[in-house]
Design a protein around this motif. Structure first.
Motif, PDB file in Angstrom:
ATOM      1  N   LEU A   9       0.820  -1.214   0.000  1.00  0.00           N
ATOM      2  CA  LEU A   9       0.000   0.000   0.000  1.00  0.00           C
ATOM      3  C   LEU A   9       0.852   1.261   0.000  1.00  0.00           C
ATOM      4  CD1 LEU A   9      -2.958   1.122   0.323  1.00  0.00           C
ATOM      5  CD2 LEU A   9      -2.553   1.042   2.798  1.00  0.00           C
ATOM      6  N   GLY A  10       1.972   1.211   0.699  1.00  0.00           N
ATOM      7  CA  GLY A  10       2.829   2.382   0.834  1.00  0.00           C
ATOM      8  C   GLY A  10       3.608   2.744  -0.411  1.00  0.00           C
ATOM      9  N   CYS A  11       3.481   1.956  -1.467  1.00  0.00           N
ATOM     10  CA  CYS A  11       4.175   2.248  -2.722  1.00  0.00           C
ATOM     11  C   CYS A  11       3.251   2.885  -3.756  1.00  0.00           C
ATOM     12  CB  CYS A  11       4.782   0.974  -3.302  1.00  0.00           C
ATOM     13  SG  CYS A  11       6.006   0.166  -2.239  1.00  0.00           S
ATOM     14  N   LEU A  12       1.988   3.070  -3.424  1.00  0.00           N
ATOM     15  CA  LEU A  12       1.052   3.666  -4.369  1.00  0.00           C
ATOM     16  C   LEU A  12       1.296   5.175  -4.468  1.00  0.00           C
ATOM     17  CD1 LEU A  12      -2.289   1.870  -3.377  1.00  0.00           C
ATOM     18  CD2 LEU A  12      -0.688   1.254  -5.202  1.00  0.00           C
ATOM     19  N   PRO A  13       1.416   5.717  -5.685  1.00  0.00           N
ATOM     20  CA  PRO A  13       1.631   7.159  -5.850  1.00  0.00           C
ATOM     21  C   PRO A  13       0.591   8.006  -5.117  1.00  0.00           C
ATOM     22  CG  PRO A  13       2.001   6.041  -7.928  1.00  0.00           C
ATOM     23  CD  PRO A  13       1.454   5.007  -6.976  1.00  0.00           C
ATOM     24  N   GLN A  14      -0.649   7.541  -5.084  1.00  0.00           N
ATOM     25  CA  GLN A  14      -1.701   8.282  -4.380  1.00  0.00           C
ATOM     26  C   GLN A  14      -1.337   8.472  -2.912  1.00  0.00           C
ATOM     27  OE1 GLN A  14      -5.051   6.276  -2.756  1.00  0.00           O
ATOM     28  NE2 GLN A  14      -6.505   7.655  -3.761  1.00  0.00           N
ATOM     29  N   ASN A  35       9.721   4.131 -14.008  1.00  0.00           N
ATOM     30  CA  ASN A  35       9.127   5.043 -13.014  1.00  0.00           C
ATOM     31  C   ASN A  35       8.226   4.254 -12.055  1.00  0.00           C
ATOM     32  OD1 ASN A  35       9.924   7.845 -14.097  1.00  0.00           O
ATOM     33  ND2 ASN A  35       9.085   6.820 -15.904  1.00  0.00           N
ATOM     34  N   PRO A  36       8.805   3.503 -11.134  1.00  0.00           N
ATOM     35  CA  PRO A  36       8.006   2.600 -10.309  1.00  0.00           C
ATOM     36  C   PRO A  36       7.025   3.266  -9.360  1.00  0.00           C
ATOM     37  CG  PRO A  36      10.257   2.704  -9.497  1.00  0.00           C
ATOM     38  CD  PRO A  36      10.246   3.401 -10.823  1.00  0.00           C
ATOM     39  N   LEU A  37       7.270   4.532  -8.992  1.00  0.00           N
ATOM     40  CA  LEU A  37       6.398   5.202  -8.028  1.00  0.00           C
ATOM     41  C   LEU A  37       5.642   6.375  -8.646  1.00  0.00           C
ATOM     42  CD1 LEU A  37       8.774   5.248  -4.916  1.00  0.00           C
ATOM     43  CD2 LEU A  37       7.050   3.539  -5.522  1.00  0.00           C
ATOM     44  N   MET A  38       5.566   6.407  -9.953  1.00  0.00           N
ATOM     45  CA  MET A  38       4.923   7.524 -10.648  1.00  0.00           C
ATOM     46  C   MET A  38       3.753   7.020 -11.480  1.00  0.00           C
ATOM     47  SD  MET A  38       6.829  10.320 -13.037  1.00  0.00           S
ATOM     48  CE  MET A  38       5.937  11.394 -14.148  1.00  0.00           C
ATOM     49  N   ALA A  39       2.614   7.717 -11.389  1.00  0.00           N
ATOM     50  CA  ALA A  39       1.430   7.332 -12.160  1.00  0.00           C
ATOM     51  C   ALA A  39       1.602   7.731 -13.619  1.00  0.00           C
ATOM     52  CB  ALA A  39       0.192   8.003 -11.581  1.00  0.00           C
ATOM     53  N   CYS A  40       1.132   6.858 -14.501  1.00  0.00           N
ATOM     54  CA  CYS A  40       1.154   7.176 -15.930  1.00  0.00           C
ATOM     55  C   CYS A  40       0.081   8.206 -16.252  1.00  0.00           C
ATOM     56  CB  CYS A  40       0.914   5.899 -16.744  1.00  0.00           C
ATOM     57  SG  CYS A  40       0.588   6.167 -18.498  1.00  0.00           S
ATOM     58  N   SER A  63       2.381   2.006 -12.178  1.00  0.00           N
ATOM     59  CA  SER A  63       1.086   2.531 -11.742  1.00  0.00           C
ATOM     60  C   SER A  63       0.369   3.223 -12.886  1.00  0.00           C
ATOM     61  CB  SER A  63       1.280   3.528 -10.590  1.00  0.00           C
ATOM     62  OG  SER A  63       0.032   4.082 -10.199  1.00  0.00           O
ATOM     63  N   TRP A  64      -0.903   2.887 -13.077  1.00  0.00           N
ATOM     64  CA  TRP A  64      -1.700   3.546 -14.111  1.00  0.00           C
ATOM     65  C   TRP A  64      -2.197   4.911 -13.639  1.00  0.00           C
ATOM     66  CZ3 TRP A  64      -2.756   4.733 -18.721  1.00  0.00           C
ATOM     67  CH2 TRP A  64      -3.985   5.319 -19.077  1.00  0.00           C
ATOM     68  N   ASP A  65      -2.930   4.929 -12.525  1.00  0.00           N
ATOM     69  CA  ASP A  65      -3.583   6.168 -12.084  1.00  0.00           C
ATOM     70  C   ASP A  65      -3.261   6.561 -10.656  1.00  0.00           C
ATOM     71  OD1 ASP A  65      -4.908   4.171 -10.754  1.00  0.00           O
ATOM     72  OD2 ASP A  65      -6.903   4.671 -11.488  1.00  0.00           O
ATOM     73  N   GLY A  66      -2.233   5.949 -10.111  1.00  0.00           N
ATOM     74  CA  GLY A  66      -1.855   6.250  -8.731  1.00  0.00           C
ATOM     75  C   GLY A  66      -2.372   5.238  -7.736  1.00  0.00           C
ATOM     76  N   VAL A  67      -3.342   4.419  -8.165  1.00  0.00           N
ATOM     77  CA  VAL A  67      -3.926   3.398  -7.290  1.00  0.00           C
ATOM     78  C   VAL A  67      -3.870   2.023  -7.958  1.00  0.00           C
ATOM     79  CG1 VAL A  67      -6.013   2.633  -6.079  1.00  0.00           C
ATOM     80  CG2 VAL A  67      -5.469   5.078  -6.216  1.00  0.00           C
ATOM     81  N   HIS A  68      -4.239   1.986  -9.237  1.00  0.00           N
ATOM     82  CA  HIS A  68      -4.286   0.731  -9.978  1.00  0.00           C
ATOM     83  C   HIS A  68      -3.018   0.558 -10.822  1.00  0.00           C
ATOM     84  CE1 HIS A  68      -8.492   2.079  -9.292  1.00  0.00           C
ATOM     85  NE2 HIS A  68      -8.619   0.826  -8.902  1.00  0.00           N
ATOM     86  N   TYR A  69      -2.735  -0.687 -11.189  1.00  0.00           N
ATOM     87  CA  TYR A  69      -1.530  -0.979 -11.950  1.00  0.00           C
ATOM     88  C   TYR A  69      -1.801  -0.910 -13.451  1.00  0.00           C
ATOM     89  CZ  TYR A  69       0.998  -2.440  -7.747  1.00  0.00           C
ATOM     90  OH  TYR A  69       1.633  -2.454  -6.535  1.00  0.00           O
ATOM     91  N   THR A  70      -0.741  -0.686 -14.223  1.00  0.00           N
ATOM     92  CA  THR A  70      -0.876  -0.651 -15.677  1.00  0.00           C
ATOM     93  C   THR A  70      -1.058  -2.061 -16.223  1.00  0.00           C
ATOM     94  OG1 THR A  70       1.518  -0.855 -16.008  1.00  0.00           O
ATOM     95  CG2 THR A  70       0.612   1.388 -15.880  1.00  0.00           C
ATOM     96  N   GLU A  71      -1.484  -2.140 -17.477  1.00  0.00           N
ATOM     97  CA  GLU A  71      -1.639  -3.444 -18.121  1.00  0.00           C
ATOM     98  C   GLU A  71      -0.289  -4.161 -18.182  1.00  0.00           C
ATOM     99  OE1 GLU A  71      -3.111  -5.304 -22.412  1.00  0.00           O
ATOM    100  OE2 GLU A  71      -3.713  -3.286 -21.833  1.00  0.00           O
TER     101      GLU A  71
END
Length: 204
Positions: free
Chosen positions: A56-61, A132-137, A169-177
């Motif tokens: 949880l602590g790795c989510l950009p959000q 960019n492991p901690l940045m939302a696309c 990260s796709w949107d800061g919470v969910h992962y990319t495809e």
């Protein structure tokens, strides 16, 4: 399939509860899961595929919305107390899976360590092709997290990266495809499953 924990922990932290207060709530979360599985079992369910919660602590959000200092972060830039809570929740879920296997002799309960899969993806992002492991696309604000409350993905003025395959990260919470493709392959490998039972088992 039961994939659980992230919203329980995230919502608790969002209420400005302290780490200690959130941790005290974990047993009640696990009890609710036990009750849910027992209901499903009573209705004939015999095959359970239980996924624990990710880091949880790795989510950009979370990294954007939580006030923090460098000492709050682990070596990979994630919020240490959020991840600690996730690991404590996962330990409770693992013990619950063991207990239920003893109680429900005719059921199959497979526990999958999603946390280990996702954290490895972040800790070793470059080896998987992610930059960019901690940045939302998809978001707003640019580095380091590209997340801004009120301008999230899909809202006015949001921006989308040109190479989504380089982001976890796709949107800061969910992962990319692209990230989910790696995660799915690791889940299906059975290397993170206890006991090591293939997914095909659940299709019969």
């Amino acid at each position: 399939m039961i994939d659980i924990g992230q919203n329980d922990l995230a919502d608790s932290f969002a209420k400005n509860l302290s780490y200690t207060e959130v941790v005290k709530m974990i047993p009640s979360f696990v009890t609710e899961i036990r009750n849910a599985i027992q209901v499903i079992y009573s209705q004939g369910g015999r095959k359970f595929w239980v996924h624990n919660t990710g880091p949880l602590g790795c989510l950009p959000q979370k990294l954007t919305l939580v006030q923090k200092v460098s000492s709050d972060l682990d070596p990979h830039g994630c919020l240490a107390n959020f991840n600690s809570a996730a690991k404590l929740f996962n330990e409770g879920l693992r013990h619950l899976s063991q207990e239920l296997r003893s109680e429900m002799k005719d059921a199959t309960i497979v526990y999958v360590d999603i946390y280990a899969i996702k954290y490895d993806l972040i800790a070793n992002s470059s080896s998987y092709g992610f930059s960019n492991p901690l940045m939302a696309c998809c978001g707003y604000g640019g580095p380091p997290y590209n997340y801004r409350k009120g301008v999230t993905c899909g809202q006015h003025d949001y921006q989308v990266c040109s190479e989504g395959s380089e982001f976890i990260s796709w949107d800061g919470v969910h992962y990319t495809e692209a990230a989910n493709r790696v995660i799915a392959s690791k889940i299906l490998s059975m290397d993170y499953s206890t006991p090591r039972i293939g997914f095909d088992f659940f299709c019969h």
